[in-house]
Each structure stands twice: as structure tokens, then as C-alpha cells.
Design a protein around this motif. Structure first.
Motif, PDB file in Angstrom:
ATOM      1  N   ARG A   7       5.633   7.362   0.777  1.00  7.92           N
ATOM      2  CA  ARG A   7       6.878   6.691   1.135  1.00  7.92           C
ATOM      3  C   ARG A   7       7.937   7.732   1.404  1.00  7.92           C
ATOM      4  O   ARG A   7       8.393   8.407   0.480  1.00  7.92           O
ATOM      5  CB  ARG A   7       7.336   5.887  -0.070  1.00  7.92           C
ATOM      6  N   GLU A  14       4.770   1.248   5.091  1.00  8.31           N
ATOM      7  CA  GLU A  14       3.928   1.606   3.942  1.00  8.31           C
ATOM      8  C   GLU A  14       3.376   0.367   3.241  1.00  8.31           C
ATOM      9  O   GLU A  14       2.234   0.360   2.786  1.00  8.31           O
ATOM     10  CB  GLU A  14       4.699   2.518   2.971  1.00  8.31           C
ATOM     11  N   GLN A  15       4.178  -0.719   3.220  1.00  5.99           N
ATOM     12  CA  GLN A  15       3.679  -1.951   2.596  1.00  5.99           C
ATOM     13  C   GLN A  15       2.539  -2.541   3.403  1.00  5.99           C
ATOM     14  O   GLN A  15       1.590  -3.086   2.840  1.00  5.99           O
ATOM     15  CB  GLN A  15       4.804  -2.986   2.518  1.00  5.99           C
ATOM     16  N   ASP A  16       2.632  -2.455   4.728  1.00  2.25           N
ATOM     17  CA  ASP A  16       1.561  -2.991   5.580  1.00  2.25           C
ATOM     18  C   ASP A  16       0.239  -2.303   5.254  1.00  2.25           C
ATOM     19  O   ASP A  16      -0.809  -2.944   5.171  1.00  2.25           O
ATOM     20  CB  ASP A  16       1.869  -2.751   7.068  1.00  2.25           C
ATOM     21  N   TYR A  30       1.391   3.723  -3.943  1.00  5.25           N
ATOM     22  CA  TYR A  30       2.398   4.490  -3.213  1.00  5.25           C
ATOM     23  C   TYR A  30       2.521   5.893  -3.796  1.00  5.25           C
ATOM     24  O   TYR A  30       2.266   6.111  -4.975  1.00  5.25           O
ATOM     25  CB  TYR A  30       3.770   3.800  -3.314  1.00  5.25           C
TER      26      TYR A  30
END
Lengths: 230, 85
Positions: A7, A14-16, A30
Motif C-alpha cells: 500500500r 490494493e483492495q481489489d 497488506y
């Protein structure tokens, strides 16, 4: 087998990646850009987004984030590293991959699903037959890959070109098929060893058949199978 | 304190999409004399006086302010002396 998704300030995909990995049953967490310890991760993903506001050049500042020193060492030891979109831009700025990114020809931010063909490649992240056509979205303003003629020839000769923009039938138009003007229609390349892979398309957005399809799945699952020795 | 002006432009042979667009736009506006437009960046840095001042500014360009793969730069000091790469 555990993925670490870095991140950076300004990352927004990054969530995807994390959601896609979880959907595919891949253990993932993460990694903060300020961390200098990435032990415990078996693969590192640099996600898409606009790290540091794209200031100076895309990826130019993120490349100096504290975590990047570790990512470089991890890759030098043969650790698999994937860069998607802004992640690809960071990999070129860090000289972990050759070449550089220019503004798209036509100056348009391009957001559309495009056909891409798999090339004959040494890339450890893919295992699809040469000529396979996949459809994956691109979403960028600076994806116009450039490199000098010698570098382009070397990428070709070494099997470092992984993905090319193409027509729906897998052919490449005489005037080029890249919507962004990319040299040799290049959409994704890897290093000589094949463990570092950068691509402009977003495979993490095409993993769920109920949402958008499954064409992106192999770009995350192949390395898992390979590391497991399956 | 010393002030340096830095001009970052694309290397010869690197396609410059904003420059090419401005070139076409100017031609469309009737400026038939237009032969080429290149667009680059202007950066001004102020640094404390010290030894190797200029060399350190060049280092800043090599490391961060310019990408040697596609760009070159020209550093101009307050007296107008130029160094380039």
C-alpha cells in the motif's frame, strides 16, 4: 503461500487485489510502504493507483519508499514480484524492468476492456499457451511503454514480452493494436529470470464469473501452483 | 543559498504526446510555419551553499527529477552557466 500487497500513499487497487486473492483462496495481506520487513511473504504485488499523486513521473517517488529496498532484494533472490498498472510503472522507475512509460498517444485516460494475446515467454506468473487471447480491462493515462530499439529486440529475443495488445482474433494490426501507442503493442513484460512481471491491464478485476469473467484468474493462480511445485 | 533552474525534456527519438498534440493544434490554428513542438518540465531548486553543489543538483536529476531512460536535462545557474546531460 502468502501474497503481500504493498500500500503506497495513493494506491487505490490494493483492495481489489486482496479481494481477488481471497476469492481464489490465496492467503494475502497488506504491506505498508513504510515497512522494511517483508519476511513471511512468498510473493509481492505492487497494485494500481496513483502513488504519490503521480508527481514528477508515475512511480518515480514510490520507487524510493522504504519497502522498495526490500522488494528489490526479494526479487534478486528470485522472489516473485507482480506490478499491475501503477505497480508496473513503479517497476520500470525502479529499473526492476527495462523501459519507461509515456503519456498515452492521444492524451486520453483509457478505461476499457481490451483483448490481449499471450506471447512465448519465460514469465513465471503465466502458463497459458502462446496465442491465447484474454480480455482484461485497462485503466490508465501513462501506459505508452517505450524503450530503445536494442532493448525492444532483447525483450523479444529473451521471451520477456508476456502480453501484447491485439485485435479480438489475436492478430496485431499493421499500424499497431495498442490503444495507448505502446511500442510493439507491449502490455506486459518480465525480467530475464521471469520472476518480476509488470502489466498495465488489471487481471484482479476479472476473477469472478458473476461479475466480469475469469480471464484474470491465471495471472494470480499460476505462481501459486508453480511455487507449490504442482 | 544558490538557485538552479532545471529543464527536463524527452531525449531525441522519444515520442512526446503533449508536444505532438500542441504541434497539430498550432498547425490547425493556421501557424503553417510550425515544424516541431516539444513540451518539457521546468524545475527550480534552491540549495544551501556547499561544496559539490552543482554535482549534487545533477545527482538529484539523475535519481529523481529526470528519468535517464527517456529524458535529458539542462541545469542553469544564476549566472547563466549551463551543464547538461
Amino acid at each position: 503461500m502468502r501474497f503481500g500487497v504493498v500500500r503506497f500513499p495513493g494506491s487505490n487497487c490494493e483492495q481489489d487485489i486482496v479481494i481477488a486473492c481471497r476469492y481464489l483462496g490465496i492467503d494475502v495481506d497488506y504491506v505498508w510502504h513504510g515497512d522494511t520487513d517483508i519476511t513471511g511473504f512468498d510473493a509481492i504485488v505492487l497494485p494500481g493507483g496513483f502513488s504519490y499523486g503521480d508527481y514528477i513521473r508515475t512511480g518515480a517517488v514510490a520507487r524510493f519508499s522504504p519497502v522498495m529496498g526490500e522488494v528489490v532484494r526479494f526479487a534478486e533472490r528470485g522472489g516473485p514480484v507482480l506490478g499491475v498498472c501503477n505497480g508496473f510503472q513503479i517497476l520500470t522507475e525502479a529499473h526492476m524492468l527495462p523501459g519507461a512509460m509515456l503519456r498515452n498517444r492521444g492524451l486520453k485516460f483509457i478505461c476499457e476492456t481490451v483483448p490481449l494475446r499471450l506471447e512465448r515467454t519465460v514469465c513465471q506468473w503465466v502458463d497459458l499457451p502462446e496465442g491465447t487471447v484474454v480480455r482484461i480491462p485497462i485503466n490508465h493515462n501513462e501506459g505508452n511503454f517505450t524503450a530503445d530499439a536494442e532493448t525492444l529486440a532483447r525483450l523479444d529475443a529473451n521471451g520477456q514480452v508476456v502480453l501484447s495488445y491485439c485485435e479480438p482474433d489475436g492478430t496485431r494490426a499493421p499500424g499497431g493494436s495498442a490503444p495507448n501507442g505502446s511500442a510493439n503493442d507491449i502490455a506486459g513484460i518480465c525480467n530475464e529470470r521471469g520472476n518480476v512481471f509488470g502489466l498495465m491491464p488489471h487481471p484482479e478485476r476479472v476473477v469472478d464469473p458473476e461479475a466480469s469473467g475469469t480471464d484474470g484468474q491465471p495471472f494470480l493462480t499460476t505462481i501459486v501452483a508453480r511455487l507449490a511445485g504442482v | 543559498m544558490a538557485r538552479y533552474e532545471i529543464f527536463v525534456t524527452y531525449k531525441q527519438g522519444i515520442f512526446d504526446p503533449p508536444g505532438a498534440t500542441a504541434e497539430r493544434a498550432l498547425a490547425n490554428l493556421g501557424y503553417d510555419e510550425i515544424e516541431s513542438v516539444k513540451i518539457g518540465k521546468y524545475i527550480r531548486v534552491e540549495v544551501a551553499d556547499g561544496p559539490n553543489e552543482r554535482a549534487r543538483v545533477a545527482e538529484m536529476c539523475d535519481k529523481l527529477l529526470a528519468n535517464p531512460v527517456i529524458e535529458e536535462y539542462r541545469i542553469v545557474d544564476a549566472e547563466g552557466a549551463v551543464s547538461a546531460r
